[in-house]
Design a protein around this motif. Structure first.
Motif, short mmCIF file in Angstrom:
data_model
loop_
_atom_site.label_atom_id
_atom_site.label_comp_id
_atom_site.label_asym_id
_atom_site.label_seq_id
_atom_site.Cartn_x
_atom_site.Cartn_y
_atom_site.Cartn_z
N MET A 185 0.84 -1.20 0.00
CA MET A 185 0.00 0.00 0.00
C MET A 185 0.87 1.25 0.00
SD MET A 185 -2.91 -0.99 2.77
CE MET A 185 -3.99 0.37 2.31
N GLU A 186 0.34 2.33 -0.61
CA GLU A 186 1.06 3.61 -0.62
C GLU A 186 1.39 4.04 0.81
OE1 GLU A 186 -1.11 7.13 -1.80
OE2 GLU A 186 0.62 7.89 -2.91
N SER A 187 0.43 3.85 1.72
CA SER A 187 0.65 4.31 3.09
C SER A 187 1.67 3.43 3.83
CB SER A 187 -0.67 4.35 3.88
OG SER A 187 -1.33 3.10 3.82
N SER A 188 1.85 2.19 3.38
CA SER A 188 2.87 1.32 3.98
C SER A 188 4.27 1.75 3.53
CB SER A 188 2.65 -0.14 3.57
OG SER A 188 1.39 -0.60 4.00
N ALA A 190 5.06 4.82 2.55
CA ALA A 190 5.30 6.26 2.78
C ALA A 190 6.53 6.58 3.64
CB ALA A 190 4.04 6.91 3.34
N GLY A 254 2.65 -4.99 4.48
CA GLY A 254 1.98 -5.31 5.74
C GLY A 254 2.37 -4.41 6.89
N LYS A 255 3.11 -3.32 6.60
CA LYS A 255 3.50 -2.38 7.67
C LYS A 255 2.43 -1.32 7.86
CE LYS A 255 7.52 -4.09 8.80
NZ LYS A 255 8.83 -3.73 8.25
#
Lengths: 255, 255
Positions: A185-188, A190, A254-255
């Motif tokens: 994910m982009e937010s993972s 970032a 998965g972070k």
């Protein structure tokens, strides 16, 4: 060197037409080494057009506009630009003879509406249009450069290409590479991107572009780019960052 | 009622991404009866974003922005807007619990990067995002309205639709019709269009869109549109002009 793109036309603001011209001009100028800092889209209105040129010239060295350069009542970019800066328009004999030839071949007269396309600022250069009628208009103003293009994409592209030698000449380069990632994910990612931006501060720019989710797996493009005078160094910096992403991105899942 | 669209993102200015969001938002607002007067495209830069909101609010009653609303370091629209107008951001508990739920379902924590999406101006309304994570942000400022949307098109569209009731409510309508013509040049038709614009002055706007030449024959769309409070009158005016064009355009061929 900074550049601003101006787009003139109600049809863009109403959403009738997608602003593909800005994408084309933006890419063209970026690859010439310009930093495109703004795109101002305004209506077919003399005061709005004047505001756009005034604002654009206050923050950049090059202004490229598209739209409002044809034969109809609402094609008013050149006249609005000239009025705003108190520049006289004169009948350009070279353009007039081109128009006479183009329309003459079709047995058509050069009406006042058509002749309008030959009214240019006195010290402007008419840039050849191999596709349509209205030429592009190039001029210098207070040490800055202005290029006025029509809105029809095929004509805009042709004239922009013909005008390259007038707006180029900077010893500046641009380079980018993109890495495509699936499953993170982009937010993972970032915090890792922020870390890399700090490490390579001032050398490259890193931007993630989320592409949506397919089969429950997020898809992401990460773009790395740089602009500067040393082409080899730019490419080296960009490739080094791409390599760091390639080696480490899976650790962010998965972070 | 005037509206301005702001687009935030280097990728638009570099031409990596075509600005389809402005076309969608422009069409949406126009059909609500708004007059979209400008689109300001700026970089992922706090001062540029501040300039865009300041400029937009000085000429319109509604400002809709897209881009810069996600979890990465360069998603800075809300914080730049708030800083420019000296507005404090507070942790919105409702958004935080939505983020906890959305990320929790995937076994992911709400990291500082993700929590950033829950930092909103104190009196803002978080507008539901059924597609992605970051909610839209709606607020009133000095009697004007501001709606901040993400740049990912599917999320932008979803939130814009969810926000309709916040930005609508005007008793204003929009209507357009287009007539397609083949065999007449835009410059041949121009004097007739000017004449019609004078005859229907203030009632309708007429714009010709040249579509290029096929089989030696020019193709042209002529669009007629109007905005106002009386829906039936708008439609009547637009149809009357379309009818005049339909009856008279052939007389302009070869002129």
């Amino acid at each position: 060197m900074k550049a601003v793109i101006i787009t003139v036309g109600n049809e863009i603001l109403k959403g009738r037409t997608v602003n593909t011209n800005t994408a084309y001009i933006g890419s063209f100028l970026t690859h010439m080494g310009y930093d495109v800092v703004r795109n101002l889209v305004v209506k077919d209105d003399p005061e709005e057009i004047g505001w756009a040129f005034e604002t654009a010239l206050s923050v950049s060295e090059l202004v490229v506009s598209s739209g409002g350069l044809g034969p109809t009542f609402d094609d008013m970019t050149v006249s609005s630009f000239a009025k705003h800066f108190n520049i006289d328009l004169v009948l350009n004999q070279e353009v007039l003879s081109i128009l006479r030839e183009k329309y003459g071949l079709q047995g058509l007269p050069v009406t006042p509406e058509r002749q309008k396309m030959a009214m240019l600022p006195g010290d402007a250069v008419a840039v050849r249009n191999d596709v349509g009628s209205a030429p592009g208009v190039f001029m210098r103003l207070n040490g800055k450069r202005v290029l006025i293009l029509p809105g029809v994409p095929s004509e805009m592209k042709d004239i922009l290409s013909n005008a390259s030698f007038l707006i180029g000449g900077e010893n500046s380069f641009y380079y980018d590479e993109t890495i495509h990632l699936e499953g993170v994910m982009e937010s993972s990612l970032a915090p890792f991107i922020t870390e890399l931006m700090k490490k390579y501060s001032g050398k490259v720019y890193i931007k993630s572009h989320p592409l949506g989710i397919e089969n429950n797996s997020p898809r992401l493009d990460v773009e790395v780019y740089a602009t500067g005078t040393d082409r080899e160094k730019l490419e080296g910096d960009v490739r080094a960052v791409i390599e760091e992403i390639r080696e480490n991105w899976k650790g962010r899942i998965g972070k």
